[in-house]
Every structure is written in structure tokens, then in C-alpha cells.
Design a protein around this motif. Structure first.
Motif, PDB file in Angstrom:
ATOM      1  N   GLU A 156       0.831  -1.205   0.000  1.00  0.00           N
ATOM      2  CA  GLU A 156       0.000   0.000   0.000  1.00  0.00           C
ATOM      3  C   GLU A 156       0.864   1.252   0.000  1.00  0.00           C
ATOM      4  O   GLU A 156       0.575   2.211  -0.713  1.00  0.00           O
ATOM      5  CB  GLU A 156      -0.918   0.008   1.233  1.00  0.00           C
ATOM      6  N   LYS A 157       1.936   1.212   0.796  1.00  0.00           N
ATOM      7  CA  LYS A 157       2.805   2.385   0.860  1.00  0.00           C
ATOM      8  C   LYS A 157       3.434   2.672  -0.504  1.00  0.00           C
ATOM      9  O   LYS A 157       3.541   3.821  -0.929  1.00  0.00           O
ATOM     10  CB  LYS A 157       3.904   2.170   1.903  1.00  0.00           C
ATOM     11  N   ILE A 158       3.859   1.596  -1.174  1.00  0.00           N
ATOM     12  CA  ILE A 158       4.493   1.766  -2.480  1.00  0.00           C
ATOM     13  C   ILE A 158       3.495   2.367  -3.479  1.00  0.00           C
ATOM     14  O   ILE A 158       3.809   3.308  -4.213  1.00  0.00           O
ATOM     15  CB  ILE A 158       5.042   0.408  -2.978  1.00  0.00           C
ATOM     16  N   ILE A 159       2.285   1.853  -3.474  1.00  0.00           N
ATOM     17  CA  ILE A 159       1.266   2.359  -4.409  1.00  0.00           C
ATOM     18  C   ILE A 159       0.935   3.818  -4.086  1.00  0.00           C
ATOM     19  O   ILE A 159       0.875   4.670  -4.976  1.00  0.00           O
ATOM     20  CB  ILE A 159      -0.001   1.486  -4.351  1.00  0.00           C
ATOM     21  N   VAL A 160       0.746   4.095  -2.791  1.00  0.00           N
ATOM     22  CA  VAL A 160       0.382   5.454  -2.389  1.00  0.00           C
ATOM     23  C   VAL A 160       1.482   6.442  -2.770  1.00  0.00           C
ATOM     24  O   VAL A 160       1.216   7.523  -3.308  1.00  0.00           O
ATOM     25  CB  VAL A 160       0.101   5.509  -0.861  1.00  0.00           C
ATOM     26  N   SER A 161       2.728   6.060  -2.548  1.00  0.00           N
ATOM     27  CA  SER A 161       3.818   6.977  -2.854  1.00  0.00           C
ATOM     28  C   SER A 161       3.881   7.238  -4.361  1.00  0.00           C
ATOM     29  O   SER A 161       4.101   8.364  -4.806  1.00  0.00           O
ATOM     30  CB  SER A 161       5.122   6.399  -2.310  1.00  0.00           C
ATOM     31  N   GLU A 162       3.648   6.202  -5.136  1.00  0.00           N
ATOM     32  CA  GLU A 162       3.699   6.333  -6.595  1.00  0.00           C
ATOM     33  C   GLU A 162       2.545   7.200  -7.120  1.00  0.00           C
ATOM     34  O   GLU A 162       2.739   8.115  -7.898  1.00  0.00           O
ATOM     35  CB  GLU A 162       3.615   4.931  -7.198  1.00  0.00           C
TER      36      GLU A 162
END
Lengths: 71, 544
Positions: free
Chosen positions: B168-174
Motif C-alpha cells: 500500500e505504501k508503495i502504491i500510495v507513494s507512486e
């Protein structure tokens, strides 16, 4: 993995301050989804496994620390 | 900016993560996204977002699904998305590609080909051919980070959350970088060191044959790094050099080294001398007329970085990787952090050339006897025309990005402008300015709203590239004459102050417009009678 780090993670997920003595029922935000997120976050961040069977046994910050064998 | 996140899995906590920067809507319930986009009274439609992010989990959308069976499902879902995007042509819709995994247990010989479904999904999105639909490369993120790290079985079976907390963090940051890109605010210029940055080694010590820059092995790290910088240049990012070196040593490499990807013409400015770097960076900013806060400084030397950070706190100074094998990943991240662009216009491609001619103009100005002499010797040509469909992306970009010479600072999307184009009560003009040093491209934009015999200047802006050359006099002369022809008697205009448009505070006064009222927030209204408009001295030639 220190006690403070675990407590910080829990605070982060719940988006409010908790301490060693906080229990699940006194915090409204601590619903079943957040409960799951706390466990996932701890597992991923500290590379530990918490059995799904323990999930329902956890009712407080202290319970989490006990399961992780942190005093 | 208002953002809605729709999904076929639980994305509540992703919404919470984005809450700090945006107003976020995640629909209640589970897998309700089709209902949300197709029902007029849904929470989504009441929320009225600017951007709709549809994140689709391919695993739960196509569990144990054969390709033949997947196609009608894709067609069906895409028809909903297509309809929604047509109805909401002002909203930006970002839809993810998908990662499909067939969980069935099969003998080794039966290869499970899920990529056909994944490809069909993307092809179908593309075939909708909608300008307001963008594709989010979720699959790329999953490939880079691995399914084991992106997904969580615990989250899925007990909470309907497909992605792990890390995922989730990776998607949100992207995705938040894309949201920020929609808002604008990308940096403009990269100032680069040379030694151990564009090549390995130190030219002053190792010589042109000793530095590391090649097609293979160690030297290719730097060659690849240069290729990525060239990609950025091709997106409209300006590249400049600030290097402590003997000019002759360094320029020999730039001109003659067979593996230099970046050539002299790729750099908008080269400061190769022994001055402190912050002095050179300041000069670059002045020469190009860009803010220090639009500059990213890249240098392998920690001391230089710290010195620039201290002297010029507005300049962005990212840490440089100590390990040169990290360069490839590092530059990818740099792009995401500072140079995430949604699309590139023709003007972006020409940017380096345009800024270089800016420097030549500066030299001419310094050599001219007077400012008037300078303006006359520029041989400026102004071209203005009614906005055409192909001008829409640039016109929208101008309204979004222009802060200084912008009297009302109204931001418009392509769709807004397209509507005005079709409305006979509006005249929408775009203009380009060229001179003997080159073409500045489309840099003038105006919206005039007509009501009987009065015309209102809704928007008047010019790119800062052509500011201070009395072009505005010529532009308004043109517009006034056009309005006269259309039977307009008076033009009304206004100045709405912002933090950045102080340079046009007295524009209308200078153009001979009369103040008619002043608002509380500093807004001033003006009027001119077209029968009594002043003579204005112009330095450009009008080309129709």
C-alpha cells in the motif's frame, strides 16, 4: 525490536497515541480492520510472524508485546 | 485537490494515507466501484472529485478465469468506465493495469498464460481512446517489488485487503506523485557536476583517456546515467553544468569523448570555472530567469552539496549515491520525485533551445545603447490567432503554469477551453513570439468574453520568457482592433493580485485603461473606451 518501536507502530496505524497499558476496547478507532493492519504492519516491519490464531487473543498493547515476547 | 479511490478490494487505509495531502473519498462497502461510477446519486458523484483513481486487483477480478471468459467481463467493465469518462470529461481518470495470477494447481506441462488477460485489459483501456483516461502501471510496481512483498494473504482473507502494508505504501507513494504532477510544481532545471557524476574519475587528474565512460562495465554506469538525463531533457527539463575544472579540460570531454551522450547543445548553460558552485547556480538562475526553487543540484561531493544547501536553501539538493551501481535506480527515483510529467508538449521539447537564445538576448541587451535599441534590433514577430483544437494542451498548460504575467490567474483545463472555443460569446486567442534568436513558441494567451457591446478580459497571460518586451502593448492593440471590428465599444479588464503576479499590478494603467472600481481583496477593475484608445509604441511586427 524494542517495546517503544512496537508502540510507535500501533500509534501510527491507529493515528493516535497509545501506551503500554492501552487496551482495544478503550479506543474506538481500534476496530477489526485496524486490528489486522496493526498485526500486518508489525509483521512486515520487524520481519516476524504472528499466527492468525493469536489474532483474537489480542486485546491490548500488552498482549501484542507478550506474543512478541517483549517485556 | 479532491481525489476518489475506487477499487474491487478494500483500499480504506490507502485513502487514510493520502488524507494528509488531498481530500480523499473512498466508497463505503466492498467492491462497489461499478455502482459508484454508474449511479448518478452515488457518494462518488456527490463528492465530485478532480481525479478518480481506479485501482483494480486482477487476482480477485479474474480468479481461475480463462482468456475467452475474461474478454466479455473486460468489455463490460470498460463500457462503464468509458461512459463515466464521457460524462465527466473534466475529471481525470487514472485506471490501473492488472496483475493476474491463476491459483489453480496444474501439472507442469500446462503453462498458465495470464498475460493475455493483462494485455487485453490495457488494450481495451486504450481503445476507449479518451483523453481524460490515464493508465497507472500497477503491474510494473508489482514486478519491481515482487508479489510476495506487495500482497498479503492475511490481509486478504481476514480484511479484504489485497495489498500488504508495504505494498500500500508503495502504491500510495507512486500515485501521489502523479496527483502532484497534475497540480504542476515540477522542477525545471538540473544543475550537474561533471567529475564522478557524468563520468567516473577526475578529468584534471585522469585525462580524457583515463576517465570512466564507456559502453561496457563500469563506464556504462555513467553512460546509462547520461542517457536518463537526456530522457529528462527530452521531457523539457533544462540541463546545466556547474563544475570546478579548467574549462578546456572539461569541454574537451564534452566535445570529443566518443561516449558522451550529453553534448554541448544539450546544456542550457555551462559554468565550468573555479567559482563556488552556489555563485554559478545563482548565475544560471538569473540567466535563465527561473527561480532557485525550480533547480535540482546534483553533485557526488558531499561538501559541495552541503555548501549549496547552506547558501541556497531554496535549491533542491538530493543525496547522491555513494555506490555508483545505484545510479540507475537513483535517477529513476529522482524523476519520480521532481520531474513527474503527465505529458509533453511541443514547447517542452524546444525548451533548451529557447532558454539558450534567452542568454543570447541578454548579451545583445548588454551591448545595446538603449533598451529601445535592443527591442528594435530583436526583430520580433508576433503572431496571434483564434485558438485551434491542436493548441488546447499548450493553452491549458499556460493557464495552469503561468504565475507572473497573469492578470487574473484563472486556471483552465483543456475541456474548459474547448467549451469556450465553441461559444460565440467568447474569443480565445493564442499567440507566439519569435525574434532573430529563435522562436519562443506559444507564449501569449487571452480569453475575451463578450456581452453585447462590452468585452471582458477574462484571462490575459504571457510566459515569463517574453516579459518586458512591450509585447503586451501590441497584443492588446490587436485585441482591441479585433473587438472594434466585432462592434464592441468598451473593454473591461481586471487585476486580481496573487503572491506572484505583482509584475502586472499596473499593467492596465500602463496600457491606458481607467480604474473604475477597487475590491477589498485588492482586485482592481478597469475600462477603456475603444474610440479613445491611446497610441502605443510597438517593437514587434504583427504576422497574421
Amino acid at each position: 525490536m524494542k517495546k517503544e518501536e512496537i508502540i510507535n507502530v500501533i500509534s501510527e496505524v491507529l493515528n493516535r497515541k497509545v501506551d503500554e497499558n492501552t487496551s482495544k476496547e478503550e479506543i474506538q478507532e481500534w476496530d477489526s480492520l485496524k486490528h489486522l493492519q496493526i498485526i500486518m504492519e508489525i509483521e512486515e516491519r520487524f520481519n516476524v510472524a504472528i499466527s492468525i490464531n493469536d489474532l483474537s487473543k489480542i486485546n491490548s498493547v500488552k498482549d501484542i508485546l507478550n506474543i512478541l515476547k517483549i517485556s | 485537490m479532491k481525489i476518489a479511490i475506487l477499487s474491487n478490494v478494500n483500499v480504506d487505509s490507502m485513502g487514510e494515507k493520502l488524507n494528509d495531502h488531498f481530500q480523499v473519498y473512498t466508497p463505503p462497502g466492498f467492491n462497489t466501484w461499478i455502482n459508484e461510477i454508474s449511479n448518478d446519486n452515488s457518494g462518488l458523484n456527490l463528492f465530485d472529485p478532480d481525479v478518480v483513481f481506479i485501482l483494480i486487483d486482477g487476482i480477485s477480478l479474474f480468479p481461475e478465469t480463462r482468456f475467452e471468459d475474461a474478454i466479455p467481463i473486460i468489455d463490460d467493465l470498460m463500457s462503464f468506465i468509458g461512459k463515466y469518462s464521457e460524462k465527466n470529461s473534466k475529471k481525470r481518470i487514472i485506471i490501473s493495469n492488472i496483475d493476474v495470477k491463476d491459483p489453480r494447481l496444474v501439472p507442469f506441462k500446462y503453462y498458465k498464460d495470464t498475460s493475455r488477460i493483462e494485455n487485453a485489459w490495457v488494450e481495451k483501456i486504450k481503445s476507449l481512446n479518451r483523453e481524460n483516461i490515464y493508465i497507472f502501471d500497477l503491474q510494473g510496481l508489482i514486478r519491481d517489488n515482487g508479489r510476495n512483498s506487495m500482497y498479503s494473504d492475511k490481509g486478504w482473507y481476514f480484511g479484504g485487503m489485497r495489498f500488504s502494508m508495504n505494498g500500500e505504501k508503495i502504491i500510495v507513494s507512486e500515485v501521489s506523485k502523479i496527483f502532484f504532477a497534475f497540480k504542476g510544481g515540477q522542477k525545471k532545471c538540473i544543475v550537474l557536476d561533471l567529475d564522478n557524476t557524468l563520468w567516473g574519475g577526475i578529468i584534471g587528474e585522469d585525462g580524457i583517456n583515463g576517465i570512466s565512460l564507456s559502453d561496457v562495465k563500469e563506464g556504462s554506469q555513467y553512460k546509462d546515467f547520461q542517457k536518463r538525463l537526456k530522457d529528462l531533457k527530452n521531457m523539457g527539463v533544462l540541463l546545466a553544468i556547474a563544475s570546478k575544472n579548467n574549462f578546456d579540460d572539461a569541454i574537451e570531454v564534452i566535445r570529443n569523448h566518443p561516449h558522451m551522450v550529453l553534448k554541448e547543445e544539450d546544456f542550457v548553460s555551462m559554468k565550468i570555472n573555479w567559482d563556488p558552485k552556489y555563485v554559478n547556480i545563482q548565475k544560471i538562475a538569473e540567466d535563465l530567469n527561473i527561480g532557485l526553487n525550480s533547480i535540482v543540484f546534483i553533485d557526488d561531493d558531499k561538501f559541495e552539496r552541503e555548501s549549496v544547501k547552506t547558501q541556497l536553501p531554496e535549491v533542491e539538493v538530493p543525496d547522491f549515491p555513494q555506490d555508483s551501481t545505484m545510479l540507475a535506480k537513483w535517477i529513476t527515483q529522482l524523476q519520480k520525485d521532481y520531474f513527474e510529467f503527465i505529458e509533453v508538449t511541443e514547447e517542452d521539447l524546444e525548451k533548451t533551445e529557447m532558454y539558450k537564445s534567452q542568454e543570447k538576448r541578454k548579451t545583445l541587451l548588454e551591448q545595446s545603447a538603449s533598451f529601445e535599441d535592443y527591442l528594435s534590433s530583436l526583430e520580433m514577430k508576433l503572431k496571434i490567432w483564434n485558438l485551434k483544437k491542436e493548441d488546447l494542451p499548450r493553452a491549458a498548460q499556460l493557464t495552469q503554469k503561468t504565475n507572473q504575467f497573469n492578470v487574473t490567474t484563472k486556471r483552465y483545463t483543456e475541456f474548459d477551453l474547448e467549451k469556450m472555443m465553441a461559444d460565440p460569446n467568447f474569443s480565445v486567442y493564442i499567440g507566439s513570439v519569435a525574434d532573430k534568436f529563435g522562436d519562443n513558441g506559444k507564449v501569449v494567451f487571452l480569453i475575451v468574453k463578450k456581452d453585447k457591446d462590452i468585452a471582458y478580459i477574462d484571462t490575459f497571460l504571457m510566459s515569463c520568457r517574453v516579459m518586458g518586451r512591450h509585447i503586451e502593448d501590441h497584443v492588446m492593440d490587436f485585441v482591441e482592433e479585433e473587438m472594434k471590428k466585432q462592434g464592441i465599444k468598451k473593454i473591461r479588464a481586471s487585476y486580481i493580485p496573487t503572491k506572484k503576479n505583482i509584475s502586472v499590478k499596473n499593467l492596465w494603467d500602463d496600457l491606458g485603461y481607467k480604474r473604475i472600481s477597487e475590491g477589498q481583496n485588492g482586485e482592481v477593475s478597469y475600462e477603456i473606451d475603444l474610440e479613445n484608445k491611446p497610441e502605443r509604441k510597438v517593437y514587434s511586427q504583427l504576422v497574421i
